[in-house]
Design an enzyme around this catalytic site. Structure first.
Site, PDB file in Angstrom:
ATOM      1  N   HIS A  69      68.254  15.750  20.190  1.00 22.71           N
ATOM      2  CA  HIS A  69      67.378  16.909  19.990  1.00 22.71           C
ATOM      3  C   HIS A  69      67.554  17.483  18.589  1.00 22.71           C
ATOM      4  CE1 HIS A  69      67.859  17.145  24.567  1.00 22.71           C
ATOM      5  NE2 HIS A  69      66.608  16.803  24.331  1.00 22.71           N
ATOM      6  N   LYS A 111      63.097   7.757  25.282  1.00 22.22           N
ATOM      7  CA  LYS A 111      62.458   6.569  25.863  1.00 22.22           C
ATOM      8  C   LYS A 111      62.275   6.790  27.352  1.00 22.22           C
ATOM      9  CE  LYS A 111      61.377   2.429  24.264  1.00 22.22           C
ATOM     10  NZ  LYS A 111      60.989   2.269  22.864  1.00 22.22           N
ATOM     11  N   SER A 367      52.307   6.923  15.274  1.00 23.55           N
ATOM     12  CA  SER A 367      52.296   7.938  16.337  1.00 23.55           C
ATOM     13  C   SER A 367      52.446   9.324  15.723  1.00 23.55           C
ATOM     14  CB  SER A 367      53.464   7.713  17.303  1.00 23.55           C
ATOM     15  OG  SER A 367      53.111   6.780  18.290  1.00 23.55           O
TER      16      SER A 367
HETATM   17  N1  GLU Z   1      57.446   2.173  21.739  1.00 19.20           N
HETATM   18  C1  GLU Z   1      57.390   2.178  20.310  1.00 19.20           C
HETATM   19  C2  GLU Z   1      58.769   1.995  19.726  1.00 19.20           C
HETATM   20  O1  GLU Z   1      59.657   1.484  20.356  1.00 19.20           O
HETATM   21  C3  GLU Z   1      56.628   3.378  19.769  1.00 19.20           C
HETATM   22  C4  GLU Z   1      57.216   4.714  20.049  1.00 19.20           C
HETATM   23  C5  GLU Z   1      56.309   5.888  19.659  1.00 19.20           C
HETATM   24  O2  GLU Z   1      55.280   5.674  19.065  1.00 19.20           O
HETATM   25  O3  GLU Z   1      56.700   7.006  19.988  1.00 19.20           O
HETATM   26  O4  GLU Z   1      59.002   2.269  18.580  1.00 19.20           O
END
Ligand code: GLU
Length: 475
Positions: A69, A111, A367
């Protein structure tokens, strides 16, 4: 046996990352307690919820882990796979923390995962599971534009992200920033152009940058440049598919492609778009007319090549096959594809490993652009496109007066063009990947670190330490 090994002598996935972290920590002089805090997983939410599938009630196991965080929101994908477990999701969340820091994306790492096999479940049931998972996250305050922002990962894509957004919006109506609760959405649902191919394109930019470094290329006996390099790609999901296309378009030779069911090989190179068409029509890459089949997909990793790109799941290169790997460069498009034991073997062989925490950061970088777009409520390029076109038209007039040669229609179009969203996203991504690469290499040189992975971890940890300084507890 080291303290990171379990009873059978092998490492848990999380311990593997701790091992990489500890190697890097030797180059950092800071209080041990802070390093321990950076390494630890802050929150692990493990849930079980019932979903009615057909006539039966199935209990679904799922996770969301927030590793750090130190910056908010937390950020990271959600994967759907039968291999999902707590150790895996904790590790992938940790990798997100380090990844975001390297590419200067201001998020903590997270995740999520649901233990299902999406290939054996109908889309109606996947939708049910996704919506229920989202409401569980909302219930515990584990999702939100300023809290934790999921994205696609292995086994998920735009479709799942739009279900997540819709569920969030229905339970949080009136939240003007609701679109920013998840990224990787379809463009029609607030997504950003260029997100889908971002991870694969980032992999391409990173490897292209490496191939331009004379010293590195000579150290593995290769010429400078990407053209003509022989590449093998393992995994043709979203990341592998796009990486393969970008490498192919740039003049590299894709000699093998590997999928779950087996691999295909052609020493002279595969036509990537033809292979994808074949895959679409037949449901498998095998029996592609211009290639040889390789039954055991793992064998494709061991073929003679210049660059190997593992783009599927973790731990595919391990102590039992590392010695047989012939690639001179390995680009980690997947998260954690090389175990620590294999890493040491390959390092001794002089293989250049471009680490996951840098190389696959393209996805989260774009993203970040999507999240910013959602918070600003305006499409990239909307304010400046016409202005740039007007300025360019003025330029064109000047060029015409000083230039004797006529300007072709194509040249005119090129000069007049203002930036579209896709242009801005791609240039932001390219710049991020180039900068990240050079920051890692500079640190590697200045601290005389033996490999890119450790240098990438040092860079990342240093950046995280900087952001902890706001707490005022550290010098
Ligand atoms: N799942 C992707 C990664 O492992 C993208 C994560 C995201 O865009 O927040 O980097």
């Amino acid at each position: 046996m080291s303290k990171n090994q379990n009873k059978t002598g092998s490492y848990s996935f999380f311990n593997c990352i701790e091992k990489n972290f500890d190697k890097a920590a030797q180059f950092i002089s800071i209080e041990k307690g802070l390093l321990e805090q950076i390494k630890a997983c802050n929150s692990v939410y493990r849930m079980h919820f019932p979903v009615k599938i057909g006539k039966e009630i199935k209990v679904i196991e799922a996770y969301r882990v927030q590793h750090s965080h130190h910056k908010l929101p937390c950020k990271g994908g959600i994967r759907y796979s039968m291999k999902v477990n707590q150790d895996e999701i904790m590790t992938l969340a940790a990798l997100m923390t380090y990844k975001c820091a390297i590419v200067d994306v201001p998020f903590g790492g997270a995740k999520g995962g649901i233990k299902i096999d999406p290939q054996t479940i109908s889309s109606e049931n996947i939708e049910k599971i996704t919506r229920r998972y989202t409401s569980e996250l909302i219930k515990k305050n584990f999702i939100g534009p300023g809290i934790d922002v999921p994205a696609p990962d292995y086994g998920t894509g735009e479709r799942e992200m739009s279900w997540i957004f819709d569920t969030f919006l229905s339970l949080r109506s009136g939240d003007v920033d609701a679109l920013a609760c998840v990224t990787g959405k379809p463009v029609s649902q607030g997504g950003v152009r260029g997100r889908k191919e971002a991870t694969g394109l980032g992999v391409f930019y990173g490897i292209r940058e490496l191939c331009h470094v004379k010293e590195d290329m000579y150290s593995v006996g290769l010429d400078v440049g990407l053209v003509g390099k022989k590449i093998i790609i393992q995994g043709l999901g979203n990341v592998g598919y796009h990486a393969a296309s970008f490498f192919h378009e740039s003049g590299a030779i894709i000699i093998a492609l590997a999928e779950r069911e087996g691999a295909i090989y052609n020493e002279k190179g595969l036509n990537v778009s033809k292979v994808f068409l074949h895959l679409k029509n037949n449901g498998s890459i095998l029996n592609f007319p211009e290639a040889k089949n390789i039954k055991k997909t793992e064998k494709a990793l061991e073929l003679e090549c210049d660059i190997l790109i593992p783009a599927a799941l973790e731990n595919v290169i391990h102590k039992n096959n590392a010695n047989r790997i012939k690639a001179k460069i390995i680009g980690e498009a997947a998260n954690g594809p090389i175990t620590p034991e294999a890493d040491e073997i390959l390092d001794k062989k002089g293989v250049i490993i471009v680490p996951d925490i840098y190389l696959n950061a393209g996805g989260v970088t774009v993203s970040y652009f999507e999240w910013l777009k959602n918070l600003s409520h305006v499409r990239y390029g909307r304010m400046e496109k016409k202005f740039r076109e007007n300025v360019n038209a003025e330029f064109l007039k000047v060029i015409k007066t000083v230039c004797k040669k006529p300007i072709s229609i194509e040249e005119k179009k090129m000069i007049l063009r203002g930036p579209r969203e896709i242009d801005l996203v791609r240039s932001g991504l390219e710049d991020t990947m180039i900068n990240g690469f050079h920051k890692i290499c500079d640190l590697k040189k200045s601290l005389k670190i033996g490999n890119m992975r450790t240098a990438a971890f040092v860079l990342s940890i240093n950046k995280i330490i900087d952001s902890y300084e706001r707490l005022g507890i550290f010098p």
